[in-house]
Design a protein around this motif. Structure first.
Motif, short mmCIF file in Angstrom:
data_model
loop_
_atom_site.label_atom_id
_atom_site.label_comp_id
_atom_site.label_asym_id
_atom_site.label_seq_id
_atom_site.Cartn_x
_atom_site.Cartn_y
_atom_site.Cartn_z
N ALA A 82 0.82 -1.21 0.00
CA ALA A 82 0.00 0.00 0.00
C ALA A 82 0.85 1.26 0.00
O ALA A 82 0.55 2.23 -0.71
N ALA A 83 1.93 1.24 0.76
CA ALA A 83 2.82 2.40 0.81
C ALA A 83 3.52 2.61 -0.53
O ALA A 83 3.65 3.74 -1.00
N SER A 84 3.96 1.53 -1.15
CA SER A 84 4.63 1.66 -2.46
C SER A 84 3.66 2.19 -3.50
O SER A 84 4.05 2.99 -4.36
N ALA A 85 2.39 1.80 -3.42
CA ALA A 85 1.39 2.30 -4.36
C ALA A 85 1.22 3.81 -4.19
O ALA A 85 1.08 4.54 -5.18
N ALA A 86 1.22 4.28 -2.95
CA ALA A 86 1.07 5.72 -2.69
C ALA A 86 2.28 6.49 -3.21
O ALA A 86 2.14 7.50 -3.90
N PHE A 87 3.47 6.01 -2.88
CA PHE A 87 4.68 6.68 -3.34
C PHE A 87 4.82 6.61 -4.87
O PHE A 87 5.26 7.57 -5.50
N TRP A 88 4.46 5.48 -5.44
CA TRP A 88 4.55 5.28 -6.89
C TRP A 88 3.65 6.27 -7.63
O TRP A 88 4.01 6.81 -8.67
N THR A 89 2.50 6.52 -7.06
CA THR A 89 1.54 7.41 -7.71
C THR A 89 1.94 8.87 -7.62
O THR A 89 1.88 9.62 -8.61
#
Length: 204
Positions: A15-22
């Motif tokens: 979930a954190a990587s998805a937020a940072f990736w976006t």
């Protein structure tokens, strides 16, 4: 006695990587991370440290489940030359299927690095070197097996493939048109004597 964690670490990192990736590192706020992971701010930073530490953990999670997984799989399942082509094919497919136009978290990270953060730049440089090493190994193996014949050295080919990959990833963030991305990849494969890209939507 410390209380056991009441969350799945891998799910939180996803979930954190998805937020940072976006949004990227700088633009991702603590509020974004709390909303994405479902954890409170104290729980999040108590478990993973500060924002920078969490970002590095999230980037590591992203790399292990995307780039590194792809490299391992393609080295084990297809011929060397086809492995390079399929690497680009999968990148193309993912880019075209991503409505958020996120590109690559690693390349996005490279674009955010500053001269002051040597440690972070070193992490990005190491991962780029790993990608280049994959291309180099596949070019050497393909040449030795007779799968390809090219006048370009494996060393130069690996560098050219890496530069093409980074360029395609940047294009995918701002203008992910199929003709544009294919036009960036196809001539390089042709130049190096590698198999052509399969039709979009094909896994073969």
């Amino acid at each position: 006695m410390a209380r056991p964690r009441q969350f799945d670490e891998q799910e939180v990192l996803e979930a954190a990587s998805a937020a940072f990736w976006t949004k990227g590192y700088d633009a991702t706020s603590t509020r974004d991370l709390v909303k994405s992971t479902g954890l409170t701010q104290p729980s999040l930073y108590n478990a993973f440290g500060d924002k920078r530490t969490l970002y590095l953990r999230a980037l590591e999670h992203y790399l292990e489940h995307t780039l590194r997984e792809r490299i391992r799989r393609l080295e084990q399942t297809v011929s060397p030359a086809l492995g390079i082509t399929m690497f680009f094919h999968e990148i193309l497919e993912r880019s075209l299927a991503d409505p958020a136009q996120r590109g690559c978290m690693l390349v996005n990270s490279a674009l955010e690095t500053t001269s002051e953060d040597e440690a972070f730049r070193a992490i990005v440089a190491t991962e780029f070197s790993e990608m280049r090493a994959f291309f180099y190994r596949r070019m050497i193996a393909a040449s030795e097996s007779g799968e390809i014949t090219t006048a370009v050295s494996a060393d130069d080919a690996a560098t050219h493939l890496l530069a093409t990959l980074i360029g395609v990833r940047v294009l995918a963030r701002v203008n992910p048109q199929q003709t544009l991305l294919v036009g960036a990849i196809a001539p390089v494969l042709l130049l190096l004597g590698l198999p052509a890209l399969p039709p979009t939507g094909s896994n073969a």
